[in-house]
Write an enzyme that holds these catalytic residues in place. Structure first.
Site, PDB file in Angstrom:
ATOM      1  N   GLU A  20      68.900 -30.398  26.472  1.00  0.00           N
ATOM      2  CA  GLU A  20      69.237 -31.324  25.270  1.00  0.00           C
ATOM      3  C   GLU A  20      70.453 -32.577  25.813  1.00  0.00           C
ATOM      4  O   GLU A  20      71.312 -32.611  25.386  1.00  0.00           O
ATOM      5  CB  GLU A  20      69.981 -30.378  24.115  1.00  0.00           C
TER       6      GLU A  20
HETATM    7  C1  LIG Z   1      64.180 -23.970  29.785  1.00  0.00           C
HETATM    8  C2  LIG Z   1      64.091 -25.381  29.106  1.00  0.00           C
HETATM    9  C3  LIG Z   1      63.806 -25.274  27.984  1.00  0.00           C
HETATM   10  C4  LIG Z   1      63.575 -26.724  27.451  1.00  0.00           C
HETATM   11  N1  LIG Z   1      63.329 -27.012  25.957  1.00  0.00           N
HETATM   12  C5  LIG Z   1      63.119 -28.150  25.507  1.00  0.00           C
HETATM   13  C6  LIG Z   1      62.271 -28.451  24.254  1.00  0.00           C
HETATM   14  O1  LIG Z   1      62.231 -27.531  23.484  1.00  0.00           O
HETATM   15  N2  LIG Z   1      62.048 -29.724  23.951  1.00  0.00           N
HETATM   16  C7  LIG Z   1      62.037 -30.723  24.829  1.00  0.00           C
HETATM   17  O2  LIG Z   1      61.819 -31.837  24.463  1.00  0.00           O
HETATM   18  N3  LIG Z   1      62.672 -30.415  26.104  1.00  0.00           N
HETATM   19  C8  LIG Z   1      63.130 -29.161  26.664  1.00  0.00           C
HETATM   20  N4  LIG Z   1      63.455 -29.010  27.898  1.00  0.00           N
HETATM   21  C9  LIG Z   1      63.500 -30.266  28.789  1.00  0.00           C
HETATM   22  C10 LIG Z   1      64.873 -30.844  29.131  1.00  0.00           C
HETATM   23  O3  LIG Z   1      65.655 -31.420  27.804  1.00  0.00           O
HETATM   24  C11 LIG Z   1      64.823 -31.690  30.336  1.00  0.00           C
HETATM   25  O4  LIG Z   1      64.600 -30.959  31.511  1.00  0.00           O
HETATM   26  C12 LIG Z   1      66.152 -32.495  30.424  1.00  0.00           C
HETATM   27  O5  LIG Z   1      66.361 -33.394  29.449  1.00  0.00           O
HETATM   28  C13 LIG Z   1      66.196 -33.205  31.740  1.00  0.00           C
HETATM   29  O6  LIG Z   1      65.004 -33.870  31.879  1.00  0.00           O
HETATM   30  P1  LIG Z   1      64.256 -33.692  33.402  1.00  0.00           P
HETATM   31  O7  LIG Z   1      64.024 -32.014  33.915  1.00  0.00           O
HETATM   32  O8  LIG Z   1      62.981 -34.470  33.728  1.00  0.00           O
HETATM   33  O9  LIG Z   1      65.168 -33.878  34.503  1.00  0.00           O
HETATM   34  P2  LIG Z   1      65.388 -35.743  35.192  1.00  0.00           P
HETATM   35  O10 LIG Z   1      65.650 -36.476  34.007  1.00  0.00           O
HETATM   36  O11 LIG Z   1      64.197 -35.839  36.138  1.00  0.00           O
HETATM   37  O12 LIG Z   1      66.723 -35.459  35.690  1.00  0.00           O
HETATM   38  C14 LIG Z   1      66.730 -35.140  37.248  1.00  0.00           C
HETATM   39  C15 LIG Z   1      68.405 -35.203  37.749  1.00  0.00           C
HETATM   40  O13 LIG Z   1      68.641 -36.513  37.486  1.00  0.00           O
HETATM   41  C16 LIG Z   1      69.928 -36.947  36.777  1.00  0.00           C
HETATM   42  N5  LIG Z   1      69.784 -38.149  36.150  1.00  0.00           N
HETATM   43  C17 LIG Z   1      68.661 -38.730  35.348  1.00  0.00           C
HETATM   44  N6  LIG Z   1      68.558 -40.043  35.109  1.00  0.00           N
HETATM   45  C18 LIG Z   1      70.189 -40.001  35.509  1.00  0.00           C
HETATM   46  C19 LIG Z   1      71.011 -41.269  35.139  1.00  0.00           C
HETATM   47  N7  LIG Z   1      70.756 -42.289  34.434  1.00  0.00           N
HETATM   48  N8  LIG Z   1      72.283 -41.117  35.418  1.00  0.00           N
HETATM   49  C20 LIG Z   1      72.742 -40.271  36.437  1.00  0.00           C
HETATM   50  N9  LIG Z   1      71.824 -39.031  36.593  1.00  0.00           N
HETATM   51  C21 LIG Z   1      70.671 -39.065  36.139  1.00  0.00           C
HETATM   52  C22 LIG Z   1      69.653 -35.584  35.637  1.00  0.00           C
HETATM   53  O14 LIG Z   1      71.001 -35.588  35.238  1.00  0.00           O
HETATM   54  C23 LIG Z   1      69.332 -34.522  36.510  1.00  0.00           C
HETATM   55  O15 LIG Z   1      70.648 -33.822  37.463  1.00  0.00           O
HETATM   56  C24 LIG Z   1      63.836 -27.753  28.336  1.00  0.00           C
HETATM   57  C25 LIG Z   1      63.922 -27.495  29.748  1.00  0.00           C
HETATM   58  C26 LIG Z   1      64.114 -26.400  30.162  1.00  0.00           C
HETATM   59  C27 LIG Z   1      64.220 -26.106  31.650  1.00  0.00           C
END
Ligand SMILES: Cc1cc2nc3c(=O)[nH]c(=O)nc-3n(C[C@H](O)[C@H](O)[C@H](O)COP(=O)(O)OP(=O)(O)OC[C@H]3O[C@@H](n4cnc5c(N)ncnc54)[C@H](O)[C@@H]3O)c2cc1C
Length: 381
Positions: free
Chosen positions: A363
Site C-alpha cells: 500500500e
Molecule cells: C505480500 C504482499 C501483498 C500485496 N498485496 C497487494 C494487493 O492486495 N494489491 C495490490 O495491488 N498490490 C499488492 N502488493 C503490491 C505492493 O503494493 C507493491 O509490492 C508495492 O507497491 C511496491 O511495488 P514493487 O514491488 O513493484 O516495487 P517497486 O515499485 O519496483 O520499488 C522497488 C524499490 O524502489 C523504490 N522506489 C520506486 N519508485 C521510487 C521513487 N519514485 N522514489 C524513491 N524510491 C522509489 C521503492 O520504494 C522500493 O524500495 C502486495 C505486495 C506484497 C509483497
C-alpha cells in the site's frame, strides 16, 4: 485533541483482543509454517462484524467509525498479522471503495455479502511493471459497448485465491494515460480469469498472495466503478484510507512484540536477576514504549481525520511511514530481548519481525509515503 475511547470503542477493542487470544493465537505458528489461510477465523470475524466495520448497517455492515476499525486492526495484529491483512483489504480497500464510489446496484449485489464476510474481496492494482509507479498499467480493459474485454496480469494480490470479488484496475484509453484507467468488478469464475500459484513469503504467510491472469475476460459495463476514466482516482483515494489500516497493523505488530518482550524480561534471569533489571534491557523497553505511543497517536489522528471529514492524505501517510518503521525496529529489539528464544518459532517474536517488514512495502512503500508527505508539506503554505 481527545483520544479518550468511548464505551463502545472500548467494548469493540476488548472483543477483538478476546478474539485474537482465543481464536487466532491457537494455531498461528502452524498456519504461518504451512502458509495456511485462516478460513474458519475469517468466518468468525465476519460474524463479529469485523469484515465490514465501517459499512452502513443497511448493507450488512457494523456502521462504526475508522477509529474503531483501527482498534480492531491493532488488536488482531498483535497476534496474527496474516489475519489482519485479510481484514484490512476487505474493509479499507474493497468495502470502502464500493460503498463510497459504487453504484446502488453494485452495493446491493456485492457489498452486503462482503460486509458480513460471506464472501471476501481483493484489490488488484499492482502489476509486474507497475508497483510504486501505478500509472504504468499494462492490463487493458477495451471498451466493447456494453462490456469490456480484460487482458493482463496482476501480481502480489492479497486474498488472491480466497476472494470471490476482485476490484481490478485497467487501462482503457492509453492516450489519456492515468485519466484513461478504469476500475472493474471481476468475479471469480469468469471465463478467462486464472489464478496463479501462491507466493512463498517471508511474512504474513497465513495470507494468500497470488498473481492473476486475465485472458479476454468479458466484464459487463455495469461492473465499472464510477465514471469512465475514474479508475486511477478510485485506486488512489481508496489506498489513502487503506494506509490507515496498514498503519494500525504495523502498530499492532509493534505493540504485540513489545508486550511479549516486556513479559519475558520480567521472567528471564541472567546474572542473578531478571533481565529487566539490567538497564540495557530496561532502556530498550523504554524506547519501544515511547515509539509505540508516538505511532499510536499518529495512527489515531489519521483515523480521526477521516472520521471528521478532514483530509487524511498527509496524516495517513505519516502514520504508515512511522508506524511501519516502529514495527520493524521494535520487533528486532523484541527478538534481541528474548535472546536465543527469540530466534525460534515458539516465542512468536521472530514471526512478528518477519511480518513487520511488509508494512514498509505494501500500500505504498516507505519511500512513496515520503513522496506523499514531502509533496504535501511543500505545496502547503
Ligand atoms: C505480500 C504482499 C501483498 C500485496 N498485496 C497487494 C494487493 O492486495 N494489491 C495490490 O495491488 N498490490 C499488492 N502488493 C503490491 C505492493 O503494493 C507493491 O509490492 C508495492 O507497491 C511496491 O511495488 P514493487 O514491488 O513493484 O516495487 P517497486 O515499485 O519496483 O520499488 C522497488 C524499490 O524502489 C523504490 N522506489 C520506486 N519508485 C521510487 C521513487 N519514485 N522514489 C524513491 N524510491 C522509489 C521503492 O520504494 C522500493 O524500495 C502486495 C505486495 C506484497 C509483497
Amino acid at each position: 485533541m481527545d483520544f479518550t475511547l468511548s464505551e463502545e470503542q472500548l467494548m469493540i477493542q476488548q472483543a477483538a483482543r478476546d478474539f485474537a487470544q482465543q481464536e487466532l493465537l491457537p494455531g498461528v505458528i502452524e498456519r504461518d509454517e504451512a502458509q495456511k489461510f485462516p478460513t474458519d477465523q475469517v468466518k468468525m470475524m465476519g460474524e463479529l462484524g469485523f469484515m465490514g466495520m465501517m459499512v452502513d448497517p443497511k448493507f450488512g455492515g457494523s456502521g462504526l467509525d475508522t477509529l474503531s476499525y483501527v482498534l480492531v486492526m491493532e488488536e488482531l495484529s498483535k497476534i496474527d498479522a496474516s489475519a489482519s491483512v485479510i481484514v484490512s483489504v476487505n474493509n479499507s480497500l474493497v468495502c470502502w471503495g464500493l460503498e463510497t464510489f459504487g453504484s446502488e446496484a453494485q452495493k446491493e449485489k456485492y457489498l452486503a455479502k462482503l460486509a458480513t464476510g460471506e464472501i471476501i474481496g481483493a484489490f488488484c492494482l499492482s502489476e509486474p511493471e507497475a508497483g510504486s509507479d501505478a500509472t504504468s498499467q499494462k492490463t487493458t480493459a477495451i471498451d466493447k459497448g456494453d462490456h469490456y474485454i480484460l487482458n493482463g496480469t496482476k501480481n502480489w494480490i492479497t486474498n488472491g485465491s480466497s476472494a470471490d470479488v476482485y476490484l481490478v484496475i485497467a487501462q482503457t484509453h492509453v492516450e489519456k494515460a492515468h485519466k484513461g484507467i478504469n476500475a472493474l468488478i471481476v468475479e471469480k469464475g469468469m471465463k478467462g480469469f486464472e489464478i496463479g500459484p501462491k507466493e512463498n513469503k517471508l511474512g504474513i504467510r497465513g495470507s494468500d498472495t497470488h498473481s492473476l491472469n486475465f485472458n479476454d475476460v468479458v466484464v459487463p459495463k455495469e461492473n465499472r466503478i464510477g465514471e469512465d476514466g475514474f479508475g486511477f482516482k478510485f485506486a488512489m483515494k481508496t489506498l489513502a484510507g487503506g494506509r490507515i489500516g496498514i498503519a494500525a497493523q504495523a502498530l499492532g505488530i509493534a505493540a504485540g512484540a513489545y508486550e511479549m518482550a516486556k513479559k519475558y524480561s520480567k521472567e528471564r534471569k541472567a546474572f542473578g536477576t531478571e533481565i529487566s533489571n539490567h538497564q540495557a534491557i530496561a532502556f530498550k523497553l523504554a524506547d519501544m514504549h515511547t515509539q509505540i505511543e508516538a505511532a499510536r497517536f499518529l495512527v489515531y489522528k489519521a483515523a480521526c481525520d477521516k472520521d471528521n471529514g478532514a483530509n487524511y492524505d498527509l496524516s495517513g501517510a505519516m502514520a504508515k511511514l512511522y508506524a511501519s518503521q516502529v514495527a520493524m525496529e521494535t520487533t528486532v529489539e523484541a527478538v534481541q530481548i528474548h535472546g536465543g528464544n527469540g530466534f525460534v518459532k515458539d516465542y512468536h517474536v521472530e514471526r512478528l519481525m518477519r511480518d513487520a517488514k511488509i508494512t514498509q512495502i505494501y500500500e505504498g512503500t516507505s519511500e512513496i509515503q515520503k513522496i506523499v508527505i514531502s509533496r504535501s508539506i511543500l505545496t502547503s503554505k
